[in-house]
Write an enzyme that holds these catalytic residues in place. Structure first.
Site, PDB file in Angstrom:
ATOM      1  N   ASP A  39       0.827  -1.227   0.000  1.00  0.00           N
ATOM      2  CA  ASP A  39       0.000   0.000   0.000  1.00  0.00           C
ATOM      3  C   ASP A  39       0.853   1.266   0.000  1.00  0.00           C
ATOM      4  O   ASP A  39       0.635   2.169  -0.813  1.00  0.00           O
ATOM      5  CB  ASP A  39      -1.071  -0.003   1.107  1.00  0.00           C
ATOM      6  CG  ASP A  39      -0.571  -0.056   2.536  1.00  0.00           C
ATOM      7  OD1 ASP A  39       0.631  -0.277   2.749  1.00  0.00           O
ATOM      8  OD2 ASP A  39      -1.412   0.138   3.452  1.00  0.00           O
ATOM      9  N   GLY A 125      -3.689  -5.810  19.063  1.00  0.00           N
ATOM     10  CA  GLY A 125      -2.355  -6.226  18.641  1.00  0.00           C
ATOM     11  C   GLY A 125      -2.363  -7.467  17.770  1.00  0.00           C
ATOM     12  O   GLY A 125      -1.340  -8.108  17.581  1.00  0.00           O
ATOM     13  N   LEU A 128      -5.496  -7.024  13.077  1.00  0.00           N
ATOM     14  CA  LEU A 128      -6.788  -7.005  12.375  1.00  0.00           C
ATOM     15  C   LEU A 128      -7.373  -5.591  12.370  1.00  0.00           C
ATOM     16  O   LEU A 128      -8.569  -5.387  12.219  1.00  0.00           O
ATOM     17  CB  LEU A 128      -7.761  -8.008  13.020  1.00  0.00           C
ATOM     18  CG  LEU A 128      -7.298  -9.472  13.003  1.00  0.00           C
ATOM     19  CD1 LEU A 128      -8.291 -10.362  13.747  1.00  0.00           C
ATOM     20  CD2 LEU A 128      -7.101  -9.997  11.578  1.00  0.00           C
ATOM     21  N   SER A 129      -6.517  -4.604  12.578  1.00  0.00           N
ATOM     22  CA  SER A 129      -6.867  -3.186  12.420  1.00  0.00           C
ATOM     23  C   SER A 129      -7.829  -2.650  13.462  1.00  0.00           C
ATOM     24  O   SER A 129      -8.779  -1.933  13.143  1.00  0.00           O
ATOM     25  CB  SER A 129      -7.442  -2.918  11.019  1.00  0.00           C
ATOM     26  OG  SER A 129      -6.479  -3.179  10.066  1.00  0.00           O
ATOM     27  N   SER A 131      -7.100  -0.350  15.579  1.00  0.00           N
ATOM     28  CA  SER A 131      -6.961   1.116  15.658  1.00  0.00           C
ATOM     29  C   SER A 131      -7.687   1.794  14.497  1.00  0.00           C
ATOM     30  O   SER A 131      -8.399   2.780  14.699  1.00  0.00           O
ATOM     31  CB  SER A 131      -5.484   1.532  15.717  1.00  0.00           C
ATOM     32  OG  SER A 131      -4.806   1.145  14.556  1.00  0.00           O
ATOM     33  N   ASP A 175      -5.735  -0.199   5.733  1.00  0.00           N
ATOM     34  CA  ASP A 175      -6.602  -0.590   6.851  1.00  0.00           C
ATOM     35  C   ASP A 175      -7.803   0.349   6.959  1.00  0.00           C
ATOM     36  O   ASP A 175      -8.950  -0.090   7.045  1.00  0.00           O
ATOM     37  CB  ASP A 175      -5.822  -0.574   8.172  1.00  0.00           C
ATOM     38  CG  ASP A 175      -4.601  -1.477   8.121  1.00  0.00           C
ATOM     39  OD1 ASP A 175      -4.492  -2.266   7.170  1.00  0.00           O
ATOM     40  OD2 ASP A 175      -3.764  -1.382   9.032  1.00  0.00           O
TER      41      ASP A 175
HETATM   42  C1  GLA Z   1      -0.252  -2.592   8.388  1.00  0.00           C
HETATM   43  C2  GLA Z   1      -0.438  -1.165   7.873  1.00  0.00           C
HETATM   44  C3  GLA Z   1      -1.007  -1.180   6.452  1.00  0.00           C
HETATM   45  C4  GLA Z   1      -0.169  -2.088   5.535  1.00  0.00           C
HETATM   46  C5  GLA Z   1       0.063  -3.450   6.183  1.00  0.00           C
HETATM   47  C6  GLA Z   1       1.025  -4.301   5.391  1.00  0.00           C
HETATM   48  O1  GLA Z   1      -1.486  -3.223   8.521  1.00  0.00           O
HETATM   49  O2  GLA Z   1      -1.314  -0.448   8.720  1.00  0.00           O
HETATM   50  O3  GLA Z   1      -1.056   0.137   5.951  1.00  0.00           O
HETATM   51  O4  GLA Z   1       1.040  -1.467   5.192  1.00  0.00           O
HETATM   52  O5  GLA Z   1       0.580  -3.322   7.499  1.00  0.00           O
HETATM   53  O6  GLA Z   1       0.470  -4.652   4.165  1.00  0.00           O
END
Ligand code: GLA
Length: 389
Positions: A39, A125, A128-129, A131, A175
């Protein structure tokens, strides 16, 4: 999963008052199916929103305080909405604070203060995003309450800015974009340079996506992540000898890269760039496989992605490698890879529905034997992006 009624009761316990004015919003977590560490290089990613995420209950106040609380553990605070600054001691609250700050920077004048109660369903942590989910749900809810437009692409960009600048994490756009724009039963093919995207139906028939949480905390992830970004930038500088206009690795194709990679002097930097350019190519090939309903080929690309992240980008580590190796030995598994930034966090595997119980048992046992850690597994469905409930 807590019901809105239960959360409303908790909201009233925390902040007092009546239920009538409380509004509820939800933003999911995400899993990335393929396209890792592409990304921030202006390449393609292919994430999907999960059905679990962050629920936010919100209500206007009569004063200019910002009340923040969570149901997950005892943690709450009241702040002055007109005077928001980063404070390490505020921990998770820096995510909603960062959104308030960025909205103010954009010229939004809040009509009042607000009380916000967060209910998080994403393991912290785990990659899985969690934040991004907090950021996007906060932005969407505050804009809705203020009667402002809720363009989900703009919300993703604002949320990324808040993570980059207010929270100091140099993440890319994937994310926040997936959390803001996901759609049930679809994955998102996103070109991160232009933000053009396509919702692709993810029809996997008898095959399910199974997320495996290594439960390995992602210790040094921020510094290692920033180091990878810097190495990609170095590769661009070296390649500018052949492509003077080059700004991001995603702007050249595999053929152009292979013909010029000797310009990248440092072998480690060359390997990092090789991963990025091949991974972008792999995303496009995996799209063709998906459109042709060739799930076996899609699984092979998932495997190729992990192996490249292990050998060239070096962001997997023993826990993710052990889990992926065990997964690939289970009959009925078409592909298995790490997902997210790496160094711990989660794997994602494409598993036949008849093999899921065996998968959990065998992968769980072999993973614990190899690492001493106990994993968690979630059979995942693809859900919607941010929405008002
Ligand atoms: C984390 C970052 C994303 C992306 C991934 C790796 O999730 O927040 O922006 O760079 O790592 O693909």
């Amino acid at each position: 999963m807590a019901s809105i009624e239960q959360l409303t009761q908790q909201f009233i316990q925390q902040f007092g008052g009546e239920a009538a004015e409380i509004k509820a919003f939800h933003a999911p977590g995400r899993v990335n199916l393929i396209g890792e560490h592409t990304d921030y290089n202006g390449g393609y990613v292919f994430p999907a929103a999960l059905t679990f995420g962050t629920t936010l209950l919100i209500r206007k106040r009569d004063d200019r305080q910002l009340g923040l609380a969570t149901t997950n553990f005892p943690s709450s605070k009241a702040l002055d909405i007109d005077n928001i600054a980063y404070d390490e001691a505020d921990d998770w609250m820096n995510y909603p604070k960062g959104i308030v700050y960025e909205l103010e920077q954009k010229g939004i004048k809040f009509s009042s203060g607000y009380d916000l109660l967060f209910h998080g369903e994403i393991p912290n942590g785990a990659g899985l995003s969690s934040s991004a989910s907090i950021e996007v749900v906060t932005a969407y809810a505050l804009l809705t309450m203020e009667g402002q437009p809720t363009d989900t692409v703009q919300i993703a960009l604002l949320s990324q800015k808040s993570e980059n600048e207010f929270n100091g994490v140099q993440c890319g756009i994937m994310d926040q974009f997936a959390v803001a724009n996901g759609k049930k039963d679809h994955a998102i093919l996103l070109m991160c340079d232009t933000l053009e995207y396509e919702l692709v139906p993810f029809q996997s028939g008898a095959y399910k996506l199974v997320i495996g949480n290594t439960n390995k905390r992602r210790g040094l992830v921020d510094s290692a992540y920033n180091e990878r970004r810097a190495q990609c930038e170095q590769a661009v500088v070296d390649l500018q000898a052949a492509f003077p206009e080059l700004k991001l690795l995603g702007q050249i194709n595999l053929e152009q890269f292979n013909a010029n990679k000797h310009l990248i002097k440092d072998e480690v930097v060359r390997n990092r760039a090789q991963h990025v350019v091949e991974e972008i190519d792999r995303v496009l090939r995996s799209m063709d496989a998906l459109k042709a309903n060739d799930l076996e080929a899609f699984g092979q690309y998932m495997n190729g992605s992990h192996d490249s992240l292990r050998d060239l980008y070096e962001v997997t580590g023993p826990e993710l490698d052990a889990m992926v190796a065990a997964a690939r030995q289970v009959p009925g598994v078409l592909g298995s890879r790490m997902t997210g930034a790496g160094f711990g966090g989660c794997t994602v595997s494409l598993v036949h529905e008849d093999s899921i119980e065996r998968f959990k048992e065998e992968v769980g046992r072999k993973y614990t034997e190899a690492t001493g850690l106990t994993p968690d597994f979630y059979v995942c469905s693809i859900g919607n992006g941010v929405e008002q409930l």
